[in-house]
Design a protein around this motif. Structure first.
Motif, short mmCIF file in Angstrom:
data_model
loop_
_atom_site.label_atom_id
_atom_site.label_comp_id
_atom_site.label_asym_id
_atom_site.label_seq_id
_atom_site.Cartn_x
_atom_site.Cartn_y
_atom_site.Cartn_z
N ASN A 113 5.55 80.96 27.16
CA ASN A 113 6.36 80.85 25.94
C ASN A 113 7.85 80.87 26.27
O ASN A 113 8.66 80.31 25.54
CB ASN A 113 6.02 81.99 24.98
CG ASN A 113 6.75 81.87 23.66
OD1 ASN A 113 6.55 80.92 22.91
ND2 ASN A 113 7.61 82.83 23.37
N ASP A 114 8.22 81.51 27.39
CA ASP A 114 9.62 81.52 27.81
C ASP A 114 10.11 80.10 28.09
O ASP A 114 11.29 79.80 27.86
CB ASP A 114 9.79 82.38 29.06
CG ASP A 114 9.56 83.86 28.78
OD1 ASP A 114 9.80 84.28 27.63
OD2 ASP A 114 9.13 84.58 29.69
N LEU A 115 9.25 79.25 28.61
CA LEU A 115 9.64 77.86 28.83
C LEU A 115 9.89 77.15 27.51
O LEU A 115 10.85 76.39 27.38
CB LEU A 115 8.57 77.13 29.64
CG LEU A 115 8.78 75.62 29.83
CD1 LEU A 115 10.13 75.34 30.49
CD2 LEU A 115 7.66 75.02 30.66
N TYR A 116 9.05 77.42 26.51
CA TYR A 116 9.28 76.83 25.18
C TYR A 116 10.64 77.26 24.63
O TYR A 116 11.34 76.48 23.99
CB TYR A 116 8.17 77.24 24.22
CG TYR A 116 6.85 76.55 24.45
CD1 TYR A 116 6.51 75.41 23.73
CD2 TYR A 116 5.95 77.03 25.37
CE1 TYR A 116 5.29 74.76 23.93
CE2 TYR A 116 4.72 76.41 25.58
CZ TYR A 116 4.40 75.28 24.86
OH TYR A 116 3.20 74.65 25.06
N ILE A 117 11.00 78.52 24.87
CA ILE A 117 12.31 79.02 24.40
C ILE A 117 13.43 78.28 25.11
O ILE A 117 14.40 77.84 24.49
CB ILE A 117 12.41 80.54 24.64
CG1 ILE A 117 11.40 81.28 23.79
CG2 ILE A 117 13.82 81.03 24.33
CD1 ILE A 117 11.33 82.77 24.05
N LEU A 118 13.31 78.13 26.44
CA LEU A 118 14.36 77.47 27.22
C LEU A 118 14.51 76.01 26.81
O LEU A 118 15.60 75.44 26.87
CB LEU A 118 14.05 77.58 28.70
CG LEU A 118 14.15 78.99 29.30
CD1 LEU A 118 13.56 79.01 30.70
CD2 LEU A 118 15.59 79.48 29.32
N PHE A 124 4.73 69.71 27.60
CA PHE A 124 5.62 68.61 27.98
C PHE A 124 5.84 67.62 26.84
O PHE A 124 6.35 66.51 27.07
CB PHE A 124 5.07 67.87 29.20
CG PHE A 124 4.85 68.76 30.39
CD1 PHE A 124 5.83 69.65 30.80
CD2 PHE A 124 3.66 68.73 31.10
CE1 PHE A 124 5.63 70.49 31.89
CE2 PHE A 124 3.46 69.55 32.19
CZ PHE A 124 4.44 70.43 32.59
N LYS A 125 5.46 67.96 25.64
CA LYS A 125 5.64 67.06 24.52
C LYS A 125 7.13 66.89 24.20
O LYS A 125 7.92 67.80 24.35
CB LYS A 125 4.91 67.59 23.28
CG LYS A 125 3.39 67.63 23.43
CD LYS A 125 2.79 66.26 23.62
CE LYS A 125 1.27 66.33 23.71
NZ LYS A 125 0.68 65.00 23.99
N ARG A 126 7.49 65.70 23.78
CA ARG A 126 8.83 65.33 23.33
C ARG A 126 9.87 65.27 24.45
O ARG A 126 11.05 65.05 24.17
CB ARG A 126 9.34 66.27 22.23
CG ARG A 126 8.45 66.32 21.00
CD ARG A 126 9.04 67.25 19.95
NE ARG A 126 8.14 67.45 18.82
CZ ARG A 126 8.34 68.31 17.84
NH1 ARG A 126 9.44 69.06 17.85
NH2 ARG A 126 7.48 68.42 16.87
N LEU A 127 9.46 65.45 25.69
CA LEU A 127 10.42 65.36 26.80
C LEU A 127 10.53 63.91 27.24
O LEU A 127 10.18 63.53 28.36
CB LEU A 127 9.97 66.26 27.95
CG LEU A 127 9.88 67.75 27.64
CD1 LEU A 127 9.42 68.53 28.87
CD2 LEU A 127 11.23 68.29 27.17
N SER A 128 11.05 63.10 26.38
CA SER A 128 11.05 61.65 26.60
C SER A 128 12.07 61.20 27.63
O SER A 128 12.04 60.04 28.04
CB SER A 128 11.30 60.93 25.28
OG SER A 128 12.53 61.36 24.70
N HIS A 129 13.00 62.10 28.03
CA HIS A 129 14.01 61.72 29.04
C HIS A 129 13.72 62.33 30.41
O HIS A 129 14.50 62.13 31.34
CB HIS A 129 15.40 62.15 28.57
CG HIS A 129 15.96 61.31 27.45
ND1 HIS A 129 15.57 61.47 26.15
CD2 HIS A 129 16.86 60.31 27.45
CE1 HIS A 129 16.22 60.61 25.39
NE2 HIS A 129 17.01 59.89 26.15
N PHE A 173 0.69 64.31 29.95
CA PHE A 173 1.90 63.59 30.31
C PHE A 173 2.20 62.44 29.35
O PHE A 173 3.05 61.60 29.65
CB PHE A 173 1.78 63.01 31.73
CG PHE A 173 1.50 64.04 32.79
CD1 PHE A 173 2.24 65.21 32.87
CD2 PHE A 173 0.50 63.83 33.74
CE1 PHE A 173 2.00 66.15 33.85
CE2 PHE A 173 0.25 64.78 34.73
CZ PHE A 173 0.99 65.94 34.77
N SER A 174 1.54 62.39 28.24
CA SER A 174 1.62 61.21 27.37
C SER A 174 3.02 60.96 26.82
O SER A 174 3.39 59.81 26.56
CB SER A 174 0.63 61.34 26.22
OG SER A 174 0.92 62.50 25.44
#
Length: 861
Positions: free
Chosen positions: A441-446, A500-505, A524-525
């Protein structure tokens, strides 16, 4: 000595290989390479030579006739001779365009005062470690060297600086290195001939300068009067606070851009008070020298006292690393209005307070790594409006609430255990590697930080996920490093598959060494811009087609457990590393081996590192050397031979048995046939068991050698006696067969009293005669009742042709579809739900669906 040992070691290196692309002791027209050639005199070389290397030889004398006319020679290396060298008058006169002359690391037995005459274009002269005395400076050796810019006289035996008047004519001289000599005192009179000059480097380090003698500064005065320096190096001279204060006072007004005072003995250190700490007067006189950079690292300063640097208003770079700094007094940095870089690394700071960095209004970079910092006041860095980079690596920090809005923050090697929610920071580069973060969850926060581009989280402890945030709101992240964590524990629990959702860049993603044995579906979609993916050091057995992003160009899968990959997965790549896996070199891997030898994908690593592990006869053999010829013929021949053997054996056995039986028991055969016909008619027709009267939902038929796997894969998730949440009443041999009863009767009763029969076909199943008999009996019920009562599940690496070897199974496969145990663990839940529908004879079953904990299900081999 150390010099001779170094020469010996270098000799071993240079003897072993050629250098600059030509063999030793030869010339190619421009380069003459004659190191380690046992020469006693200068060899004949082409007059087009521009670089001549003659070190590590036995040349004893060079004089005016030693060199032929080489008017294009620019570089001469004559140093490191194995015997003392004599240099006579005008020894280099035939080298009129020489730019660099290196005679360093050679004991010069005799040097004529006119040895360097004629070198009008010489720019650099190396005379380090030549056992030279004071005479090299006072006897005019460098007369007429009008182009000389760099003079290296380090590591000699010079004790006094009495310069010959000819030094005043060296108008190009910019660099003098006098370090590691024995110069104990320099006064104004010693360097008067150099007044008016500006030096890029003046090196007086490691001379015990001013530290072993008593200095009367009123008589000595400023040794650097009317001179200026880009770098003045007076480090490693054993200077105390008093010596530094007196020296700075003596040279005040001399312009020095960079002053090196490192390796000093200022400060008492931790727990000692016998040496003074620098105070307000120590560097005060440097205020008129316009110092821009100052290095006072590698000492014993314990306390940065009040207004310690108040006069250094032009200072931009301060290095205080490798001291013992434990206290920063209020106002210690007062006056450093233009300081941009502050290095306080490798000290003993334990706490940082709001007042510590007051006065540093323009500081852009603060290096605090390798201290013992555990507590930082919240506003410590907030007022530093120009701060861009904060380095706090390898401390004892447990929270990031203090973190200001900076572009780059290094916090690796600390003790962070969680990230505060709603952290109010902005950063483009954030390094949090080697901490103690365990909740993903810390990654989601970052990932809520809006402008974050680079995030490093290697070597943390991510092993669970109590997700409280949705997918990322960050649309700028380009590089993410998650190496050496435990993502497998999170994903096998079905958690945080959308990380990894929404990390389009995102362009670079590192997931190596995470114990991964599967990848969640569509993980990875959303990574439409991903170009580099590292999955090294995991436990992946295979990759499903479509799991990789379409734009991926570089994939690293080294040190996984790949057995026989599908080559279509790698079709779009430009670079691929699949070394050190566990490849099976059988005919099933034919397509992969053929692709490997024909692909245009650039394979990283050595071909020898792509090797077989099974069968044992091919262990260690490179896949590039494996031939696939004969695979088709071998499979076909094996199938034909086996089929013919079974056919003729069965036919002959049946024929002989029939003849003997009919001959001896003609009457009994007739009565037995009549009785069996009536029995079958009664069992499988209207007088048989009704649909709603079956004792079991299904009979699970499998080899006893597969019991442990079947128990984990099926019984734990389907059988009601294993868990109250399971809905099916299953029958299987180990629990439900009657002991002492004939085995064939037990099988028949199990099939008759069950709505369905499920046969788990594995390699052990095919070798078990009772399993084949049960399959045959269940199939006969299928043909008798004309109902879908038989379900076949194939598990393990069984090919189609292997199944077709067995007539009962071949008949079933030709008429009915069968189920196959999934290779990826993420498909197990879907598979068991589908099997449940087949048992219930329904299209969908939403009532009481089974939740399958994937960690308890393995893949059968």
């Amino acid at each position: 000595t150390m010099g001779h040992l170094l020469a010996f070691l270098l000799g071993l290196v240079f003897k072993a290989t050629s250098v600059y692309g030509i063999p030793s002791c030869s010339a190619d027209g421009q380069l003459a390479f004659y190191r380690f050639c046992n020469l006693t005199q200068v060899p004949q070389v082409p007059n087009t030579t521009t670089k001549l290397l003659l070190s590590f030889n036995y040349i004893r004398v060079v004089n005016a006739t030693s060199f032929p006319l080489l008017d294009q020679l620019q570089f001469l290396e004559l140093g490191t001779q194995n015997i003392p060298l004599t240099i006579e008058r005008e020894a280099f006169r035939n080298l009129p365009n020489l730019l660099v002359l290196d005679i360093g690391n050679t004991k010069i037995q005799f040097l004529h005062t006119d040895a360097f005459q004629g070198l009008f274009n010489l720019v650099q002269l190396q005379l380090y470690y030549c056992h030279l005395s004071d005479s090299i400076l006072k006897d005019g050796y460098f007369r007429n060297l009008s182009s000389l810019a760099i003079l290296d006289l380090s590591r000699n035996e010079i004790e006094n600086l009495q310069l010959h008047p000819s030094f005043g004519n060296l108008e190009s001289l910019k660099s003098i290195d006098l370090s590691l000599n024995h110069i104990s005192l320099i006064c104004k009179r010693d360097l008067e001939v150099l007044q008016g000059k500006r030096f890029s480097l003046f090196n007086l380090a490691s001379n015990n300068l001013y530290s072993k003698v008593s200095v009367n500064w009123k008589e000595c005065m400023n040794p650097f009067k009317n001179m200026s320096f880009e770098i003045l190096d007076v480090s490693s001279n054993g200077w105390t606070v008093d010596i530094v204060r007196d020296f700075c006072h003596a040279i005040q007004g001399t312009r020095i851009s960079s002053l090196l005072l490192n390796y000093h003995i200022m400060g008492g250190g931790f727990g000692f008070h016998n040496l003074k700490e620098p105070d307000q007067d120590t560097f005060a006189a440097l205020g008129m020298s316009s110092v821009i950079k100052m290095d006072i690292s590698h000492g014993f300063i314990f306390s940065l006292n009040f207004h310690l640097f108040e006069t250094l208003r032009e200072l931009k770079v301060m290095n205080l690393s490798h001291n013992k700094v434990n206290k920063i007094a209020n106002g210690a940095f007062y006056g450093l209005d233009n300081l941009q870089i502050l290095n306080l690394s490798y000290n003993l700071l334990g706490e940082l307070y709001q007042s510590d960095f007051a006065g540093l209004s323009k500081v852009a970079y603060i290096d605090l790594q390798r201290n013992h910092i555990g507590i930082i006041e919240k506003q410590t860095f907030k007022h530093l409006k120009n701060l861009q980079t904060l380095d706090l690596r390898d401390n004892a920090i447990k929270t990031v609430y203090f973190l200001p809005s900076v572009h780059t923050a290094f916090l690796s090697g600390n003790k962070l255990v969680h990230i505060e929610e709603n952290i109010n920071i902005t950063a483009g580069f954030l390094d949090l590697a080697e901490n103690r973060l365990a909740n993903l969850n810390d990654l989601y926060i970052l990932l809520q930080i809006p402008d974050l581009k680079f995030l490093i989280l290697n070597k943390n402890r991510f092993s669970f996920c109590n997700q409280q945030y949705g997918p990322s709101k960050n649309h700028t992240l380009e590089q993410l490093y998650l190496s050496e964590n435990m993502l497998q524990l999170i994903w096998e629990a079905g958690k945080c598959w959308d990380v990894f959702k929404r990390l389009s860049h995102l362009k670079i993603l590192f997931l190596n060494n995470n114990y991964l044995n599967f990848l969640p579906p569509d993980v990875f979609s959303d990574l439409t811009a991903l170009q580099i993916l590292s999955l090294d050091g995991n436990k992946l057995i295979s990759l499903s087609p479509g799991v990789l992003p379409e734009n991926l160009r570089v994939l690293s899968l080294s040190q996984n457990h790949l057995l026989s990959p599908d080559p279509t997965v790698f079709a779009s790549l430009s670079y691929l590393d699949i070394t050190h896996n566990k490849y099976i070199c059988e005919c099933e891997a034919r397509n992969f081996i053929l692709w490997l030898n024909q692909t245009k994908v650039n394979m990283l690593g050595s071909p020898e590192d792509v090797y077989c592990t099974y069968p044992d006869s091919f262990s260690g053999v490179s896949l590039y050397s494996i031939s696939t010829e004969g695979c088709d013929e071998e499979e076909a021949l094996q199938f034909i031979h086996f089929s013919l053997f079974i056919f003729f054996t069965t036919t002959l056995t049946v024929f002989l048995t029939a003849v003997v039986t009919f001959t001896r028991f003609r009457g009994c055969c007739f009565l037995l046939w009549r009785k069996m016909f009536l029995t079958l008619a009664l069992e499988y027709h209207p007088q048989g068991v009704k649909e709603d009267q079956h004792k079991y939902d299904a009979y699970l038929c499998f080899s006893s050698k597969d019991f442990e796997w079947v128990q984990n894969a099926f019984l734990n998730h389907l059988d009601s006696q294993y868990s109250p949440k399971n809905r099916f009443n299953l029958c299987f041999e180990e629990r439900d067969f009657l002991p002492g009863e004939d085995h064939i009767n037990n099988i028949r009763d199990a099939i008759c009293n069950s709505k369905k029969t499920i046969c788990i076909v594995t390699r052990h199943f095919l070798k078990d005669g009772w399993c084949i008999e049960a399959f045959n009996f269940a199939q006969s019920r299928y043909f008798s009742d004309l109902k879908d009562v038989l379900i076949m599940v194939v598990a393990g690496s069984l090919s189609q042709y292997q199944l077709m070897k067995y007539p009962p199974i071949r008949v079933f496969v030709q008429r009915q579809p069968y189920l196959k145990w999934p290779e990826d663990l993420q498909d197990v839940g879907w598979f068991l739900n589908k099997l449940s529908q087949r048992i219930l004879n329904k299209k969908e079953e939403k009532k009481k669906s089974n939740n399958i904990p994937l960690q308890t299900v393995a893949t059968i081999s």
